[in-house]
Design a protein around this motif. Structure first.
Motif, mmCIF file in Angstrom:
data_model
loop_
_atom_site.group_PDB
_atom_site.id
_atom_site.type_symbol
_atom_site.label_atom_id
_atom_site.label_comp_id
_atom_site.label_asym_id
_atom_site.label_seq_id
_atom_site.Cartn_x
_atom_site.Cartn_y
_atom_site.Cartn_z
ATOM 1 N N UNK A 73 -3.469 -31.569 1.032
ATOM 2 C CA UNK A 73 -3.758 -30.537 2.023
ATOM 3 C C UNK A 73 -2.631 -29.509 2.108
ATOM 4 N N UNK A 74 -1.374 -29.973 2.053
ATOM 5 C CA UNK A 74 -0.247 -29.031 2.106
ATOM 6 C C UNK A 74 -0.242 -28.141 0.862
ATOM 7 N N UNK A 75 -0.475 -28.751 -0.311
ATOM 8 C CA UNK A 75 -0.562 -27.943 -1.532
ATOM 9 C C UNK A 75 -1.699 -26.949 -1.475
ATOM 10 N N UNK A 76 -2.855 -27.375 -0.947
ATOM 11 C CA UNK A 76 -3.985 -26.454 -0.797
ATOM 12 C C UNK A 76 -3.685 -25.322 0.166
ATOM 13 N N UNK A 77 -2.996 -25.643 1.267
ATOM 14 C CA UNK A 77 -2.642 -24.605 2.238
ATOM 15 C C UNK A 77 -1.700 -23.575 1.632
ATOM 16 N N UNK A 78 -0.734 -24.037 0.850
ATOM 17 C CA UNK A 78 0.184 -23.099 0.190
ATOM 18 C C UNK A 78 -0.551 -22.231 -0.830
ATOM 19 N N UNK A 119 -1.936 2.972 -5.126
ATOM 20 C CA UNK A 119 -0.617 3.026 -4.492
ATOM 21 C C UNK A 119 -0.027 1.620 -4.497
ATOM 22 N N UNK A 120 0.722 1.305 -5.538
ATOM 23 C CA UNK A 120 1.269 -0.039 -5.678
ATOM 24 C C UNK A 120 2.537 -0.242 -4.858
ATOM 25 N N UNK A 121 3.395 0.780 -4.833
ATOM 26 C CA UNK A 121 4.723 0.635 -4.244
ATOM 27 C C UNK A 121 4.697 0.968 -2.757
ATOM 28 N N UNK A 122 4.098 0.086 -1.992
ATOM 29 C CA UNK A 122 4.104 0.213 -0.533
ATOM 30 C C UNK A 122 4.991 -0.901 0.018
ATOM 31 N N UNK A 123 5.661 -0.669 1.132
ATOM 32 C CA UNK A 123 6.581 -1.686 1.674
ATOM 33 C C UNK A 123 5.892 -3.026 1.937
ATOM 34 N N UNK A 124 4.619 -2.996 2.312
ATOM 35 C CA UNK A 124 3.909 -4.248 2.601
ATOM 36 C C UNK A 124 3.815 -5.136 1.360
ATOM 37 N N UNK A 125 3.651 -4.522 0.188
ATOM 38 C CA UNK A 125 3.535 -5.328 -1.028
ATOM 39 C C UNK A 125 4.851 -6.018 -1.383
ATOM 40 N N UNK A 126 5.963 -5.410 -1.038
ATOM 41 C CA UNK A 126 7.258 -6.070 -1.261
ATOM 42 C C UNK A 126 7.355 -7.331 -0.417
ATOM 43 N N UNK A 127 6.978 -7.218 0.860
ATOM 44 C CA UNK A 127 7.009 -8.386 1.739
ATOM 45 C C UNK A 127 5.991 -9.431 1.280
ATOM 46 N N UNK A 128 4.839 -8.980 0.821
ATOM 47 C CA UNK A 128 3.821 -9.925 0.365
ATOM 48 C C UNK A 128 4.283 -10.706 -0.864
ATOM 49 N N UNK A 129 4.925 -10.033 -1.797
ATOM 50 C CA UNK A 129 5.441 -10.736 -2.975
ATOM 51 C C UNK A 129 6.534 -11.729 -2.606
ATOM 52 N N UNK A 130 7.321 -11.406 -1.597
ATOM 53 C CA UNK A 130 8.335 -12.356 -1.126
ATOM 54 C C UNK A 130 7.680 -13.599 -0.541
ATOM 55 N N UNK A 131 6.596 -13.401 0.226
ATOM 56 C CA UNK A 131 5.851 -14.542 0.775
ATOM 57 C C UNK A 131 5.275 -15.391 -0.352
ATOM 58 N N UNK A 132 4.734 -14.733 -1.388
ATOM 59 C CA UNK A 132 4.187 -15.459 -2.544
ATOM 60 C C UNK A 132 5.283 -16.282 -3.223
ATOM 61 N N UNK A 133 6.464 -15.691 -3.390
ATOM 62 C CA UNK A 133 7.568 -16.404 -4.042
ATOM 63 C C UNK A 133 7.970 -17.643 -3.247
#
Length: 200
Positions: A93-98, A117-131
């Protein structure tokens, strides 16, 4: 023609991410949770690694559980209680949630691609969350498997035969490093675009 194809590819990407999000949510979160406390078939086994010095010829059985196989063995619980079912399902479940977090963030990123429009500030934060989510997937989930397995077999005769899992998921950790590098590139791209707009 190129513009039409690009927009169609963006929609296909969103469709694939949405379908993956639905499937992961169902099979890694909803169904396992229903197996713990609902009408769904409950989990009663887990694959474990047997210590090379304690290989089992056929199987090892107690009143509560059975260990079958050698090297990669199957730990089967005879009649798991609620706590044991929770321990069996927790890493899944934890792996699925991640994974759901990663796919949901990627889906939100894909929606920004429609405007080109790829270079928006939100996408930087989103990629950090993904990492961060991918790093947890590669490190935290294997640790949960090890801890919950130890709790399941504590006090059982086969506890000494089960080797602690030492194989961390390398691919999610590698992808986390790539996502962090992409976040840095997006951050630089956003800064360059802001500087360029300030000069115009």
């Amino acid at each position: 023609m190129r513009h039409w194809w690009t927009r169609a590819a963006d929609y296909v990407l969103e469709l694939i991410l949405g379908a993956a999000l639905l499937l992961v949510g169902l099979f890694h979160i909803v169904f396992p949770v229903l197996g713990v406390a609902g009408p769904w078939a409950s989990a009663d086994s887990r694959e474990v690694r047997v210590d090379a010095a304690a290989r089992l010829p056929g199987g090892m059985t107690s009143t509560a559980m059975t260990l079958r196989g050698s090297d990669r063995a199957e730990l089967v619980l005879a009649d798991p209680g609620l706590g044991q079912r929770l321990l069996l399902v927790l890493p899944v479940a934890v792996g699925g949630l991640l994974l759901v977090v990663v796919l949901a963030v990627l889906l939100r990123m894909a929606r920004t691609f429609r405007d080109g429009d790829f270079f928006v500030p939100e996408n930087t934060r989103r990629l950090t969350v993904v990492a961060v989510a991918l790093m947890l997937l590669g490190v935290l989930v294997p640790l949960l498997y090890m801890m919950t397995t130890n709790l399941l077999v504590r006090g059982e005769p086969m506890a000494a035969a089960i080797a602690p899992a030492q194989d961390y998921a390398v691919l999610p950790v590698f992808l986390a490093i790539l996502a962090a590098a992409a976040a840095a590139a997006f951050r630089n791209g956003t800064r360059l675009r802001a500087d360029t707009e300030g000069l115009v």
